[in-house]
Design an enzyme around this catalytic site. Structure first.
Site, PDB file in Angstrom:
ATOM      1  N   MET A  82      -6.751  -5.236 -16.371  1.00  0.00           N
ATOM      2  CA  MET A  82      -5.728  -5.167 -15.318  1.00  0.00           C
ATOM      3  C   MET A  82      -4.659  -6.244 -15.567  1.00  0.00           C
ATOM      4  O   MET A  82      -4.975  -7.314 -16.093  1.00  0.00           O
ATOM      5  CB  MET A  82      -6.406  -5.411 -13.966  1.00  0.00           C
ATOM      6  CG  MET A  82      -5.516  -5.221 -12.772  1.00  0.00           C
ATOM      7  SD  MET A  82      -6.459  -5.277 -11.232  1.00  0.00           S
ATOM      8  CE  MET A  82      -6.701  -7.013 -10.999  1.00  0.00           C
ATOM      9  N   VAL A 112     -10.973   2.525 -14.028  1.00  0.00           N
ATOM     10  CA  VAL A 112     -10.587   2.431 -12.614  1.00  0.00           C
ATOM     11  C   VAL A 112      -9.263   1.686 -12.466  1.00  0.00           C
ATOM     12  O   VAL A 112      -8.570   1.830 -11.467  1.00  0.00           O
ATOM     13  CB  VAL A 112     -11.654   1.719 -11.741  1.00  0.00           C
ATOM     14  CG1 VAL A 112     -12.907   2.537 -11.625  1.00  0.00           C
ATOM     15  CG2 VAL A 112     -11.946   0.319 -12.238  1.00  0.00           C
ATOM     16  N   GLY A 157     -19.541  -2.690 -14.738  1.00  0.00           N
ATOM     17  CA  GLY A 157     -19.096  -3.166 -13.435  1.00  0.00           C
ATOM     18  C   GLY A 157     -20.101  -2.921 -12.333  1.00  0.00           C
ATOM     19  O   GLY A 157     -20.914  -1.980 -12.403  1.00  0.00           O
ATOM     20  N   LYS A 200     -13.840  -4.192   3.898  1.00  0.00           N
ATOM     21  CA  LYS A 200     -14.674  -3.008   3.689  1.00  0.00           C
ATOM     22  C   LYS A 200     -16.144  -3.210   4.082  1.00  0.00           C
ATOM     23  O   LYS A 200     -16.781  -2.291   4.589  1.00  0.00           O
ATOM     24  CB  LYS A 200     -14.619  -2.572   2.218  1.00  0.00           C
ATOM     25  CG  LYS A 200     -13.301  -1.935   1.809  1.00  0.00           C
ATOM     26  CD  LYS A 200     -13.392  -1.460   0.381  1.00  0.00           C
ATOM     27  CE  LYS A 200     -12.120  -0.784  -0.070  1.00  0.00           C
ATOM     28  NZ  LYS A 200     -12.244  -0.161  -1.382  1.00  0.00           N
ATOM     29  N   ASP A 255     -13.891   6.113  -2.322  1.00  0.00           N
ATOM     30  CA  ASP A 255     -13.517   5.664  -3.676  1.00  0.00           C
ATOM     31  C   ASP A 255     -14.279   6.463  -4.741  1.00  0.00           C
ATOM     32  O   ASP A 255     -13.692   6.898  -5.737  1.00  0.00           O
ATOM     33  CB  ASP A 255     -13.808   4.173  -3.852  1.00  0.00           C
ATOM     34  CG  ASP A 255     -12.898   3.299  -3.011  1.00  0.00           C
ATOM     35  OD1 ASP A 255     -11.699   3.616  -2.906  1.00  0.00           O
ATOM     36  OD2 ASP A 255     -13.384   2.307  -2.441  1.00  0.00           O
ATOM     37  N   SER A 310       0.809  -1.224   0.000  1.00  0.00           N
ATOM     38  CA  SER A 310       0.000   0.000   0.000  1.00  0.00           C
ATOM     39  C   SER A 310       0.843   1.275   0.000  1.00  0.00           C
ATOM     40  O   SER A 310       1.839   1.385   0.714  1.00  0.00           O
ATOM     41  CB  SER A 310      -0.907   0.004   1.238  1.00  0.00           C
ATOM     42  OG  SER A 310      -1.515   1.270   1.360  1.00  0.00           O
ATOM     43  N   SER A 324      -0.521   4.084   0.973  1.00  0.00           N
ATOM     44  CA  SER A 324      -1.183   5.000   1.913  1.00  0.00           C
ATOM     45  C   SER A 324      -0.282   5.480   3.056  1.00  0.00           C
ATOM     46  O   SER A 324      -0.310   6.671   3.398  1.00  0.00           O
ATOM     47  CB  SER A 324      -2.450   4.358   2.480  1.00  0.00           C
ATOM     48  OG  SER A 324      -3.361   4.119   1.446  1.00  0.00           O
TER      49      SER A 324
HETATM   50  P1  NAD Z   1     -14.601  -6.439  -7.447  1.00  0.00           P
HETATM   51  O1  NAD Z   1     -14.077  -7.837  -7.385  1.00  0.00           O
HETATM   52  O2  NAD Z   1     -15.407  -5.917  -6.339  1.00  0.00           O
HETATM   53  O3  NAD Z   1     -15.467  -6.269  -8.813  1.00  0.00           O
HETATM   54  C1  NAD Z   1     -15.021  -6.799 -10.032  1.00  0.00           C
HETATM   55  C2  NAD Z   1     -15.920  -6.315 -11.173  1.00  0.00           C
HETATM   56  O4  NAD Z   1     -15.305  -6.718 -12.407  1.00  0.00           O
HETATM   57  C3  NAD Z   1     -17.319  -6.937 -11.177  1.00  0.00           C
HETATM   58  O5  NAD Z   1     -18.242  -6.013 -11.692  1.00  0.00           O
HETATM   59  C4  NAD Z   1     -17.170  -8.126 -12.144  1.00  0.00           C
HETATM   60  O6  NAD Z   1     -18.404  -8.453 -12.770  1.00  0.00           O
HETATM   61  C5  NAD Z   1     -16.209  -7.530 -13.155  1.00  0.00           C
HETATM   62  N1  NAD Z   1     -15.403  -8.532 -13.856  1.00  0.00           N
HETATM   63  C6  NAD Z   1     -14.398  -9.270 -13.337  1.00  0.00           C
HETATM   64  N2  NAD Z   1     -13.878 -10.068 -14.291  1.00  0.00           N
HETATM   65  C7  NAD Z   1     -14.567  -9.820 -15.430  1.00  0.00           C
HETATM   66  C8  NAD Z   1     -14.494 -10.301 -16.767  1.00  0.00           C
HETATM   67  N3  NAD Z   1     -13.607 -11.219 -17.124  1.00  0.00           N
HETATM   68  N4  NAD Z   1     -15.368  -9.804 -17.680  1.00  0.00           N
HETATM   69  C9  NAD Z   1     -16.260  -8.842 -17.323  1.00  0.00           C
HETATM   70  N5  NAD Z   1     -16.373  -8.345 -16.086  1.00  0.00           N
HETATM   71  C10 NAD Z   1     -15.544  -8.826 -15.154  1.00  0.00           C
HETATM   72  O7  NAD Z   1     -13.310  -5.532  -7.708  1.00  0.00           O
HETATM   73  P2  NAD Z   1     -13.124  -3.968  -7.377  1.00  0.00           P
HETATM   74  O8  NAD Z   1     -12.582  -3.829  -6.026  1.00  0.00           O
HETATM   75  O9  NAD Z   1     -14.349  -3.229  -7.756  1.00  0.00           O
HETATM   76  O10 NAD Z   1     -11.924  -3.627  -8.381  1.00  0.00           O
HETATM   77  C11 NAD Z   1     -12.131  -3.540  -9.777  1.00  0.00           C
HETATM   78  C12 NAD Z   1     -10.928  -2.847 -10.416  1.00  0.00           C
HETATM   79  O11 NAD Z   1     -10.856  -1.514  -9.914  1.00  0.00           O
HETATM   80  C13 NAD Z   1      -9.572  -3.493 -10.092  1.00  0.00           C
HETATM   81  O12 NAD Z   1      -8.761  -3.443 -11.227  1.00  0.00           O
HETATM   82  C14 NAD Z   1      -9.014  -2.615  -8.990  1.00  0.00           C
HETATM   83  O13 NAD Z   1      -7.601  -2.591  -8.980  1.00  0.00           O
HETATM   84  C15 NAD Z   1      -9.557  -1.267  -9.414  1.00  0.00           C
HETATM   85  N6  NAD Z   1      -9.712  -0.295  -8.325  1.00  0.00           N
HETATM   86  C16 NAD Z   1      -9.189   0.918  -8.518  1.00  0.00           C
HETATM   87  C17 NAD Z   1      -9.301   1.887  -7.548  1.00  0.00           C
HETATM   88  C18 NAD Z   1      -8.681   3.221  -7.777  1.00  0.00           C
HETATM   89  O14 NAD Z   1      -8.610   4.029  -6.851  1.00  0.00           O
HETATM   90  N7  NAD Z   1      -8.275   3.517  -8.990  1.00  0.00           N
HETATM   91  C19 NAD Z   1     -10.001   1.609  -6.360  1.00  0.00           C
HETATM   92  C20 NAD Z   1     -10.560   0.337  -6.191  1.00  0.00           C
HETATM   93  C21 NAD Z   1     -10.407  -0.613  -7.198  1.00  0.00           C
END
Ligand code: NAD
Length: 290
Positions: A211, A234, A133, A73, A109, A22, A24
């Site tokens: 990702m 994201v 998503g 969370k 977020d 992290s 942070s």
């Molecule tokens: P999560 O596991 O809660 O949600 C995952 C989402 O992705 C769901 O909607 C799922 O349906 C979808 N998904 C996963 N695999 C898929 C695929 N093969 N095809 C289609 N949809 C698919 O995850 P999260 O915590 O919401 O994180 C999602 C992304 O956001 C990650 O890459 C994470 O690193 C990023 N993130 C970024 C920030 C930021 O501050 N930029 C903050 C939190 C999360």
């Protein structure tokens, strides 16, 4: 740093697992030093089962507050004394503030996402948004955009474990923010997706698609990009995803990655704890010199 730690220094921290990577602690300790605030920020590896005990201990230590990351969370939202309206709808919190001995939970977020857009000159108010998503990040963005006055939010997700969450979010927002039209469609509804993107002002990938190590994946066909569309991701690893590159090549007016969202969600947490604006420019300049 050591000279800053005194008998009076109040604790802030991150709980969740893993936390070793992290940014942070570095980010917040930089700003505590910058403002001369008597706080110190650490990271503790805490499982979901351990979270309630950790939160109890932090209250006993009179911590100023803490951040919460996966997988804690949702449990943190159940354990706090009070939730912000946004965190209540999301059902999760990533920032907790000690308010006179009571824990108040927030979700920054979504705020981070909106602040990142603002930095790029993009407003959310009155905009038509399409978002792929329904996980943690996407839900926080959907709720915050509705609270910021978005005109409509079209959510697309597969019929996976997150599908019901999308439906629930739409249902809650219909009650809390009736002026924002929220719809949910399955990602395989190709025609509905294309129509929604054609009518949208802002397109967001809120999934983990693209990702590392699946950098070649994208949620949208590049043929749907047009110059007046704002495209946001994201995902922050890689910094520029395939979707972002294709949007940039198509000449989209703004292409915004997840890195800024990460920084701004921390800045929003900092403001909740200290009442001060995070010194973003100074932090970036300091990081560039490292
Ligand atoms: P999560 O596991 O809660 O949600 C995952 C989402 O992705 C769901 O909607 C799922 O349906 C979808 N998904 C996963 N695999 C898929 C695929 N093969 N095809 C289609 N949809 C698919 O995850 P999260 O915590 O919401 O994180 C999602 C992304 O956001 C990650 O890459 C994470 O690193 C990023 N993130 C970024 C920030 C930021 O501050 N930029 C903050 C939190 C999360």
């Amino acid at each position: 740093m050591e000279s800053r730690i005194k008998g009076t220094t109040q604790l802030l921290c991150l709980i969740g697992t893993p936390v070793g990577h992290s940014g942070s602690p570095e980010m917040h300790n930089f700003a505590f030093s910058y403002y001369g605030l008597d706080y110190a920020y650490l990271a503790f590896d805490i499982s979901e089962a351990e979270a309630p005990a950790a939160m109890k201990a932090l209250k006993l230590f009179n911590a100023k507050g803490f951040n919460v990351t996966m997988p804690c969370k949702n449990i943190a939202a159940l354990e706090v004394d009070e939730l912000s309206p946004e965190a209540k709808i999301v059902g999760a919190c990533n920032t907790v503030v000690n308010e006179n001995g009571r824990w108040k939970g927030y979700i920054t977020d979504g705020t981070g996402f909106v602040l990142n857009l603002k930095e790029h000159g993009v407003q959310v108010k009155d905009q038509r948004i399409v978002i792929c998503g329904a996980g943690g990040a996407a839900t926080a963005i959907q709720v915050q955009c509705a609270f910021e006055g978005a005109k409509s939010i079209s959510i697309f997700n597969g019929r996976d474990a997150f599908w019901n969450r999308a439906k629930e979010t739409a249902g809650k927002l219909k009650i809390e923010k009736p002026d924002c039209k929220v719809t949910v469609c399955c990602s395989d509804e190709k025609e509905a997706f294309e129509t929604a993107v054609c009518q949208a002002d802002i397109f967001i990938n809120g999934t983990s698609v693209g990702m590392k190590p699946n950098e070649n994946a994208t949620v949208i066909d590049a043929s749907l990009f047009r110059p007046d569309l704002v495209v946001c991701d994201v995902v922050y690893n890689p910094r520029e995803t395939r979707m972002m590159r294709e949007a940039r090549e198509a000449g989209c007016r703004q292409v915004i990655g997840g890195e800024g969202m990460l920084l701004w969600q921390g800045a929003a947490a900092f403001r909740l704890w200290t009442g001060k604006e995070y010194p973003v420019e100074e932090y970036r300049a300091w990081k560039a010199r490292l």
